[in-house]
Design a protein around this motif. Structure first.
Motif, PDB file in Angstrom:
ATOM      1  N   UNK A  64       0.834  -1.210   0.000  1.00 36.04           N
ATOM      2  CA  UNK A  64       0.000   0.000   0.000  1.00 36.04           C
ATOM      3  C   UNK A  64       0.862   1.251   0.000  1.00 36.04           C
ATOM      4  N   UNK A  65       0.381   2.283  -0.700  1.00 37.41           N
ATOM      5  CA  UNK A  65       1.024   3.596  -0.643  1.00 37.41           C
ATOM      6  C   UNK A  65      -0.004   4.652  -0.256  1.00 37.41           C
ATOM      7  N   UNK A  66       0.439   5.623   0.540  1.00 37.86           N
ATOM      8  CA  UNK A  66      -0.386   6.766   0.922  1.00 37.86           C
ATOM      9  C   UNK A  66      -0.011   7.942   0.036  1.00 37.86           C
ATOM     10  N   UNK A  67      -1.001   8.542  -0.627  1.00 40.51           N
ATOM     11  CA  UNK A  67      -0.777   9.680  -1.517  1.00 40.51           C
ATOM     12  C   UNK A  67      -1.337  10.945  -0.886  1.00 40.51           C
ATOM     13  N   UNK A  68      -0.549  12.014  -0.846  1.00 43.99           N
ATOM     14  CA  UNK A  68      -1.055  13.261  -0.300  1.00 43.99           C
ATOM     15  C   UNK A  68      -0.189  14.462  -0.637  1.00 43.99           C
ATOM     16  N   UNK A  69      -0.749  15.641  -0.374  1.00 41.83           N
ATOM     17  CA  UNK A  69      -0.070  16.903  -0.690  1.00 41.83           C
ATOM     18  C   UNK A  69       0.517  17.585   0.533  1.00 41.83           C
ATOM     19  N   UNK A  70       0.095  17.146   1.714  1.00 42.55           N
ATOM     20  CA  UNK A  70       0.494  17.820   2.948  1.00 42.55           C
ATOM     21  C   UNK A  70       1.461  16.917   3.711  1.00 42.55           C
ATOM     22  N   UNK A  71       2.713  17.336   3.791  1.00 43.23           N
ATOM     23  CA  UNK A  71       3.716  16.496   4.459  1.00 43.23           C
ATOM     24  C   UNK A  71       3.344  16.215   5.907  1.00 43.23           C
ATOM     25  N   UNK A  72       2.888  17.231   6.625  1.00 46.14           N
ATOM     26  CA  UNK A  72       2.694  17.111   8.070  1.00 46.14           C
ATOM     27  C   UNK A  72       1.467  16.283   8.438  1.00 46.14           C
ATOM     28  N   UNK A  73       0.543  16.100   7.511  1.00 49.41           N
ATOM     29  CA  UNK A  73      -0.621  15.247   7.784  1.00 49.41           C
ATOM     30  C   UNK A  73      -0.546  13.960   6.963  1.00 49.41           C
ATOM     31  N   UNK A  74      -0.659  14.066   5.656  1.00 55.49           N
ATOM     32  CA  UNK A  74      -0.742  12.886   4.783  1.00 55.49           C
ATOM     33  C   UNK A  74       0.523  12.027   4.828  1.00 55.49           C
ATOM     34  N   UNK A  75       1.651  12.651   4.587  1.00 54.01           N
ATOM     35  CA  UNK A  75       2.899  11.884   4.486  1.00 54.01           C
ATOM     36  C   UNK A  75       3.334  11.374   5.859  1.00 54.01           C
ATOM     37  N   UNK A  76       3.205  12.198   6.884  1.00 60.20           N
ATOM     38  CA  UNK A  76       3.531  11.736   8.229  1.00 60.20           C
ATOM     39  C   UNK A  76       2.593  10.601   8.654  1.00 60.20           C
ATOM     40  N   UNK A  77       1.353  10.647   8.198  1.00 59.85           N
ATOM     41  CA  UNK A  77       0.412   9.567   8.509  1.00 59.85           C
ATOM     42  C   UNK A  77       0.899   8.254   7.923  1.00 59.85           C
ATOM     43  N   UNK A  78       1.351   8.300   6.681  1.00 60.42           N
ATOM     44  CA  UNK A  78       1.878   7.098   6.050  1.00 60.42           C
ATOM     45  C   UNK A  78       3.133   6.601   6.737  1.00 60.42           C
ATOM     46  N   UNK A  79       4.025   7.512   7.055  1.00 59.87           N
ATOM     47  CA  UNK A  79       5.266   7.146   7.759  1.00 59.87           C
ATOM     48  C   UNK A  79       4.939   6.508   9.111  1.00 59.87           C
ATOM     49  N   UNK A  80       4.026   7.134   9.864  1.00 52.98           N
ATOM     50  CA  UNK A  80       3.653   6.618  11.183  1.00 52.98           C
ATOM     51  C   UNK A  80       2.985   5.249  11.094  1.00 52.98           C
ATOM     52  N   UNK A  81       2.269   5.009   9.976  1.00 57.34           N
ATOM     53  CA  UNK A  81       1.570   3.735   9.803  1.00 57.34           C
ATOM     54  C   UNK A  81       2.472   2.653   9.227  1.00 57.34           C
ATOM     55  N   UNK A  82       3.677   3.017   8.826  1.00 57.94           N
ATOM     56  CA  UNK A  82       4.614   2.037   8.283  1.00 57.94           C
ATOM     57  C   UNK A  82       4.345   1.648   6.849  1.00 57.94           C
ATOM     58  N   UNK A  83       3.777   2.585   6.069  1.00 57.46           N
ATOM     59  CA  UNK A  83       3.553   2.317   4.647  1.00 57.46           C
ATOM     60  C   UNK A  83       4.294   3.348   3.799  1.00 57.46           C
ATOM     61  N   UNK A  84       4.533   2.993   2.533  1.00 55.14           N
ATOM     62  CA  UNK A  84       5.206   3.908   1.619  1.00 55.14           C
ATOM     63  C   UNK A  84       4.331   5.123   1.335  1.00 55.14           C
ATOM     64  N   UNK A  85       4.962   6.204   0.930  1.00 63.00           N
ATOM     65  CA  UNK A  85       4.248   7.454   0.682  1.00 63.00           C
ATOM     66  C   UNK A  85       4.619   8.048  -0.669  1.00 63.00           C
ATOM     67  N   UNK A  86       3.642   8.737  -1.256  1.00 62.84           N
ATOM     68  CA  UNK A  86       3.845   9.454  -2.522  1.00 62.84           C
ATOM     69  C   UNK A  86       3.379  10.889  -2.316  1.00 62.84           C
ATOM     70  N   UNK A  87       4.297  11.823  -2.345  1.00 62.00           N
ATOM     71  CA  UNK A  87       3.943  13.225  -2.161  1.00 62.00           C
ATOM     72  C   UNK A  87       3.706  13.888  -3.508  1.00 62.00           C
TER      73      UNK A  87
END
Length: 256
Positions: free
Chosen positions: A201-224
Motif C-alpha cells: 500500500x502507498x499513501x498519496x497526499x499533498x500535505x507532508x505534516x498530515x498525509x505523508x507523516x500519517x503514512x510514515x507513522x503507519x509504516x507504509x510507503x508514501x507518494x507526495x
C-alpha cells in the motif's frame, strides 16, 4: 514500484475546494479501470461519506461512500472505544454531527458533557468557544477531528481546524486529542477496509505534516504530490522524506 492498493487524500490532492485536479482524476479513473483497490482518507469533517463520494462522482472520479474515511468517522470510532453513548458538546458541521449521531452519541448544547468534539466550523461564534471552554474546565475531554492549521481551496490556503481549535487550547491550557491524519486512528480504519499487507500500500497526499507523516507513522510507503500545501522547495529540509515525490499524479500513471 507497483502497489496493490492506495490510500488517497482529498483536499489538495484530488481537488482544491470545488476545483478538480485533472491529473488526480485521471489517475483514479485508471485505478478503477484496472481494478486496483483504493480508499479516500480525509481530515475534512464537514461532509458525510455520502456527500464526499457524490462530490467526487460529480467531478468524474469513481467513488462510493464505502471508499471514503473521514476524520468525523474516525472521531466516532475513537469515542466508542472510550465511552459509547456519551454526551458531546459539538463544534462542527454536518459530517461531524451525522457521524456522532450515527455512532449513538448524545449531542448536547449544555456545557455539562463528557466530551467536547471539534471539527471545522465555518459558523464559529464566541458563545460556542465559551461553552466549549467551560465544559473542558468542568472535566470534559477535548477531542478534535484534526489539527490542520490550513486547508487548500480554490481561493488559496484558509484557516483549518487546528487554527480554530487552538483558541480553546490556549484559553483552557488543555491540548486536544486529534484523531485525523497523521494520527493512527483514521489510518487504522482505512487500512482495515483495504485489507492488504502494508508493504503493498502507498499513501498519496499533498500535505507532508498530515498525509505523508500519517503514512510514515503507519509504516507504509508514501507518494507526495506538489498540488496543495507542501511546496517542492520544502523537500530538502524534511527530516524524513516521502518514499516518492511527483509534481502531480500524471507522473505516477505508468506505475499502475
Amino acid at each position: 514500484m507497483k502497489y496493490k492498493g492506495y490510500l488517497i487524500d482529498l483536499d489538495g490532492t484530488m481537488y482544491r475546494g470545488s476545483e478538480p485536479i485533472k491529473s488526480a482524476r485521471d489517475f483514479v479513473k485508471k485505478l478503477h479501470k484496472n481494478g486496483t483497490p483504493y480508499m479516500f482518507i480525509t481530515n475534512n469533517s464537514s461532509r458525510s461519506q455520502k456527500d464526499i463520494s457524490q462530490k467526487l462522482n460529480d467531478m468524474g472520479v469513481p467513488a462510493t461512500q464505502e471508499q471514503v474515511v473521514t476524520s468525523s468517522v474516525a472521531a466516532a470510532m475513537y469515542l466508542k472505544g472510550l465511552n459509547q453513548g456519551a454526551s458531546c458538546y459539538l463544534l462542527g458541521e454536518k459530517g461531524l454531527h451525522e457521524a456522532l449521531e450515527d455512532g449513538g452519541f448524545s449531542i448536547t448544547d449544555d456545557d455539562n458533557c463528557d466530551f467536547v468534539v471539534m471539527g471545522i466550523d465555518r459558523h464559529i461564534t464566541y458563545e460556542k468557544y465559551a461553552k466549549a471552554c467551560l465544559a473542558i474546565r468542568k472535566g470534559a475531554a477535548f477531542i478534535v477531528t484534526n489539527s490542520d492549521t490550513a486547508i487548500p481551496t480554490e481561493r488559496g490556503l484558509l484557516p483549518g481546524n487546528g487554527a480554530l481549535s487552538s483558541v480553546i487550547a490556549v484559553s483552557t491550557g488543555v491540548e486536544p486529542i486529534a484523531v485525523g491524519k497523521p494520527e493512527p486512528v483514521i489510518m487504522e480504519a482505512a487500512l482495515s477496509k483495504l485489507g492488504l499487507e502494508k508493504t503493498d500500500i502507498a499513501m498519496i497526499g499533498d500535505n507532508y505534516h498530515t498525509d505523508i507523516r500519517a503514512g510514515i507513522n503507519a509504516g507504509i510507503d508514501t507518494i507526495m504530490v506538489f498540488t496543495g500545501v507542501t511546496r517542492k522547495e520544502e523537500l530538502p529540509g524534511l527530516e524524513k522524506k516521502p518514499t516518492h515525490h511527483v509534481a502531480d499524479l500524471r507522473e505516477w500513471m505508468a506505475f499502475i
